[in-house]
Structure formats: structure tokens, C-alpha cells
Design an enzyme around this catalytic site. Structure first.
Site, mmCIF file in Angstrom:
data_model
loop_
_atom_site.group_PDB
_atom_site.id
_atom_site.type_symbol
_atom_site.label_atom_id
_atom_site.label_comp_id
_atom_site.label_asym_id
_atom_site.label_seq_id
_atom_site.Cartn_x
_atom_site.Cartn_y
_atom_site.Cartn_z
ATOM 1 N N CYS A 1 0.941 -1.167 0.107
ATOM 2 C CA CYS A 1 0.032 -0.147 0.127
ATOM 3 C C CYS A 1 0.927 1.295 0.189
ATOM 4 C CB CYS A 1 -0.799 0.059 1.173
ATOM 5 S SG CYS A 1 -1.756 -1.389 1.513
ATOM 6 N N GLY A 29 -0.323 0.234 -5.045
ATOM 7 C CA GLY A 29 -1.669 -0.239 -4.880
ATOM 8 C C GLY A 29 -2.666 0.275 -5.805
ATOM 9 N N ASN A 105 0.391 1.189 5.917
ATOM 10 C CA ASN A 105 0.977 0.334 4.963
ATOM 11 C C ASN A 105 1.972 -0.564 5.700
ATOM 12 O OD1 ASN A 105 4.047 1.066 2.801
ATOM 13 N ND2 ASN A 105 2.454 -0.656 2.851
ATOM 14 N N GLY A 106 1.673 -1.933 5.395
ATOM 15 C CA GLY A 106 2.405 -2.959 5.886
ATOM 16 C C GLY A 106 1.317 -4.123 6.503
ATOM 17 N N TYR A 246 11.874 -4.159 -6.359
ATOM 18 C CA TYR A 246 10.594 -4.115 -7.121
ATOM 19 C C TYR A 246 9.460 -3.055 -6.723
ATOM 20 C CZ TYR A 246 6.060 -5.111 -9.089
ATOM 21 O OH TYR A 246 4.749 -5.113 -9.485
#
Ligand code: 5GP
Ligand code: SF4
Ligand code: MG
Length: 452
Positions: A1, A29, A105-106, A246
Site C-alpha cells: 500500500c 496499490g 502500509n504494512g 521491485y
């Protein structure tokens, strides 16, 4: 995210900024997007929708709002489904703390345990996301000020959490003590921003101030910036190595390391360890393999050609839900240029292999274009273990490198040779000490082992 937050003590059209910032973070995301802000009365309002930022949110509606604090989120599903109920920010209100909203996020690793405890105390969860646990933890602490409730809640969390929280007219940002996911602070004309990646600041015309420290809580209100530390002190840091491989955008700088430069070094390292035919052409699988391919060519002296074209309207294929769509996805997205490939030896570079779908399809496409030899090079080590910290790697059963040896994968993909970057070379490429990086998806060494 991807997450972003903004604060302006004078009040400003912050939602327009948040919208733009989310647009810059879109690669993190694509399933849903949302914003939350507090109005003049300190009431938190929310807008969320499915799909890409421009489909999920109305830019014209958001542009009309002025506020002092706002947050935003783009969702990449790792826990919970893809339904709108799991979109973020998540908002809550309680009679003691008033209303607030959280974007995360996570991925937490002790969600079930925390949920069980709170469900015993009568809590009812509305979504299946781990983020809702954070809201419940905060509202379960009515006898301390809001910021303290946030701090106490965060000490109970395990795993990866970069958070932005809007509460009344202030913004709170938190980075977990292990530093898994990135989070940075920026500023423009007295407006402060926190964002997952510095590329969002570039679009907003803001300057990068610094990364948040692992374990830092940053509270921004009309009296200024107030930084404190979570009492947890882990043995070491676990910055996600896969962000560099990535996930992050190449124009971002994360924890002091340029993502672009690290990818160039990954390509150079790959070129050092093996000899490909001297007449070979080097190409990257766009976009994720392009920069490593440039690094490879620079190091080896091979010619670089953009021999595979990517449809710029296709998203990230990995996220496609079913094998059938994933298979088609690769062809929908990548197309080789026959005249550059026919009769040639090719060094094809991708950033990672997960299920192996992309590699197999690309080798097939190159072969059908008349490639004489295909030498597949991967600018990360074999992904053999799932990620529990916010990257959606499948279980071991579906990770091709967990099931097969490198020669067996080469024959499955249909390439003449296959080589991966070693973990040591990856760490050198990022340029941080091994004890500051998480490499669990490559080596199975999870943070929890060190914490015991
Ligand atoms: P595979 O086709 O082997 O399942 O996946 C590998 C491809 O997906 C690579 O080209 C890589 O760029 C991309 N990829 C790897 N990890 C992720 C991820 O977590 N999310 C997304 N969207 N793509 C990924
Ligand atoms: Fe990143 Fe892999 Fe660690 Fe997950 S397991 S945080 S993807 S390095
Ligand atoms: Mg790719």
C-alpha cells in the site's frame, strides 16, 4: 500500500495535494484509494472507492475542501478481501477521543492474537483488515490523551506498520520500530507532508526533509512538529529489501538509498558473476527489469536494446486474481520486437520470479520471435518464503523457487540459462549492512526469530 498525510496550520486545499500524492504512489496499490480529513469542527470525514485513484475519488469534489489535516491511502490487498469494506482510511469515533481515521502500509503479524483479546472484551470487527485492530486498540484506551493512546497501541503491534492518522486538526505519523516500510517527511510553503515515498514530494513541489526513524511517532499540529520514540527497541532494523528490488518507484530515495542506483548496482552485480555470449543483446522486462538491465549492460559491455515493449495502460500483472487472467496478463502487457530478437542471443532481465508465470510466458514469446538463445537473469535471489510484512507473496506451494531447483526452473521456463542474484550481492547493491535489512522472503529469516 501507499500512504500520505498533509498538515497546514493555516488550512489549505490539502485534499487536492493528497489526491496528487496518491497518484504518485499509485504503483503501491491499485485496488482501492481513499482520503480522510477533519473539518472545522474537528469531525473526520472519509471518501473511498475501488480501483485506481482517478476512478476511486472525485478530484473536483476533493479540490473544493479546505482543511488543516488530511491523509490518503492506495490499497494493495495483503489481508482481507478486495471489497470496499477493506478500503482505507478507516475511520472511527468514540465519545472520549472524538473522531479519527487511520491509513496503514504494512502487515501486522499478531492480528489474530490482538483480535481475540479484544473480542473477549466485546469488540466487534467490521472488516477483515489488520488495520481495524489499530483503531480498536486506540479506542480501548479512553483514560489517556489521544496521542498517548496511539503510542500505547503501537507498542502492542508486531510486524510492519507505517501509519498516518488524522485526529481533530492534527496529523500523526508512525513508523514501526523495525522500519519495514518506508515513510518520509517533506515540506512546501509551511505545509508538511509525510509519504511512503519521496516521489510523492517531487510531484507536490515539496522538498524532502528526512525519513522517519524506525519507531518514531511524529505529531504535527499548529504548534509544530513533535517527535517521540516508541519504547520498543528492537535488536536491529528490517528495512524491506524488496522495496529496492521491485516495489518502490525508481525515482524515490528510501532510507538514504536511491532506488534507481540500487537497481543499477543489482544489474552490475549480475553481470559480474557470469559470462553470457559476447554477441548477446541485453534487454529488460519492462518496467520492473529495465534498470537492472541497464546496469548489466553497463558492466558487461553488451549492447542494450528495449526489445520488449510494455503496454503503458496495463497495470501490475502480479495483482491479477486468477491464474488464467495472470497468464493472459503477461501477454496483454509485454510484447517483444521480432526484428531485434530473430536469430539473436538474448540476456533477458527481470527483477524477481514469484510464481514463474512471467518468466515462462516471456521465454515462450521470445522463442516464438526466433530467439537463438535466452539467458534469463533475475536481479534478486530466489523468492522461497512468503512475506508477512505487507508484500503479497503467495504461500510456499505457489513459489516456484521453493519447489524447484534453478536448473529445473530453467527447463520449466524454457530458457537456455537461468541465474539469480545472490543475497550477498543484493545486500551490497542496496548498500546497507545486512543487519539493517529484511531479506526473509529470500532466506526465511523472519524478524520474529530475533525478537524471541
Ligand atoms: P511471477 O510471474 O513469477 O508470478 O511474478 C514475477 C513478476 O511479478 C515480476 O515481473 C515482478 O516484476 C512482479 N512482481 C514480483 N513481486 C510482485 C508483487 O509483490 N506485486 C506485484 N504487483 N508484482 C510483483
Ligand atoms: Fe520485504 Fe521480503 Fe522482508 Fe517482505 S519478507 S518485508 S518482501 S524483504
Ligand atoms: Mg515485472
Amino acid at each position: 500500500c501507499g500512504i500520505i498525510g498533509a498538515f497546514s496550520s493555516r488550512g489549505a486545499h490539502l485534499l487536492e495535494e493528497i489526491y496528487l500524492g496518491l497518484y504518485a504512489l499509485q504503483h503501491r496499490g491499485q485496488e482501492a484509494a481513499g482520503v480522510a480529513w477533519s473539518d472545522e469542527a474537528g469531525q473526520v470525514l472519509c471518501r473511498r472507492g475501488n480501483g485506481l485513484v482517478h476512478l476511486a475519488l472525485s478530484q473536483t469534489e476533493l479540490a473544493q475542501v479546505t482543511c488543516q489535516a488530511a491523509i490518503g491511502h492506495v490499497r494493495y490487498a495483503t489481508t482481507g478481501g478486495t471489497g470496499l469494506a477493506n478500503a482505507q482510511p478507516l475511520a472511527a469515533s468514540s465519545s472520549v477521543h472524538g473522531s479519527f481515521a487511520v491509513a496503514h502500509n504494512g502487515n501486522l503479524t499478531n492480528t489474530d492474537e490482538l483480535k481475540r483479546q479484544m473480542e473477549h472484551g466485546g469488540a466487534i470487527f467490521q472488516s477483515r483488515t489488520d488495520t481495524e485492530v489499530v483503531l480498536h486498540l486506540i479506542s480501548h484506551q479512553p483514560d489517556v490523551p489521544f496521542a498517548d493512546a496511539v503510542q500505547r497501541s503501537c507498542t502492542k503491534l508486531r510486524g510492519a506498520f507505517s501509519l498516518v492518522i488524522v485526529h481533530e486538526n492534527r496529523l500523526i505519523a508512525v513508523r514501526d520500530p523495525w522500519g519495514f516500510r518506508p515513510l518520509a517527511l517533506g515540506e512546501r510553503d509551511g505545509v508538511f507532508y509525510v509519504a511512503s515515498e519521496s516521489c510523492a514530494f517531487d510531484l507536490l513541489g515539496a522538498h524532502f526533509i528526512r525519513d522517519l526513524d524506525p519507531g518514531e511517532i511524529l505529531l504535527i499540529d499548529s504548534t509544530g512538529l513533535h517527535s517521540s520514540k516508541l519504547p520498543l527497541t528492537p535488536a536491529r532494523h528490517y528495512h524491506c529489501a524488496f522495496e529496492y528490488v521491485y516495489f518502490a518507484r525508481p525515482d524515490s530515495v528510501i532510507d538514504g538509498v536511491s532506488v534507481y542506483e540500487s537497481r543499477i548496482r543489482m544489474g552490475r552485480e549480475l553481470a559480474k558473476t557470469n559470462g553470457c555470449p559476447t554477441d548477446a543483446v541485453v534487454t529488460g522486462l519492462p518496467d520492473s527489469g529495465t534498470i537492472a538491465a541497464l546496469g548489466y549492460a553497463a558492466e558487461s559491455g553488451h549492447a542494450y536494446q528495449a526489445a520488449i515493449v510494455r503496454n503503458r495502460y496495463s497495470g501490475r500483472t502480479f495483482i491479477e486474481p486468477t491464474p488464467r487472467v495472470r497468464e493472459l496478463g503477461v501477454q496483454k502487457k509485454l510484447n517483444p520486437i521480432r526484428s531485434l530478437i530473430e536469430g539473436r542471443q538474448l540476456v533477458a532481465i527481470d527483477d524477481s520470479v514469484v510464481r514463474g508465470t512471467t518468466s515462462r510466458k516471456v521465454c515462450d514469446l521470445l522463442r516464438r520471435c526466433g530467439a537463438r538463445g535466452i539467458h534469463l537473469r533475475i536481479s534478486s535471489p530466489p523468492v522461497c518464503y512468503p512475506c508477512f510484512y505487507g508484500i503479497d507473496t503467495p504461500s510456499r506451494d505457489d513459489l516456484v523457487a521453493a519447489q524447484k531447483s534453478v536448473p529445473a526452473m530453467a527447463s520449466q521456463f524454457g530458457c537456455d540459462s537461468l541465474q539469480y542474484l545472490t543475497k550477498e550481492a543484493l545486500i551490497r547493491s542496496i548498500g546497507k549492512p545486512a543487519c539493517e535489512l529484511c531479506t526473509a522472503c529470500f532466506d526465511g529469516h523472519y524478524m520474529e526469530e530475533d525478537e524471541r
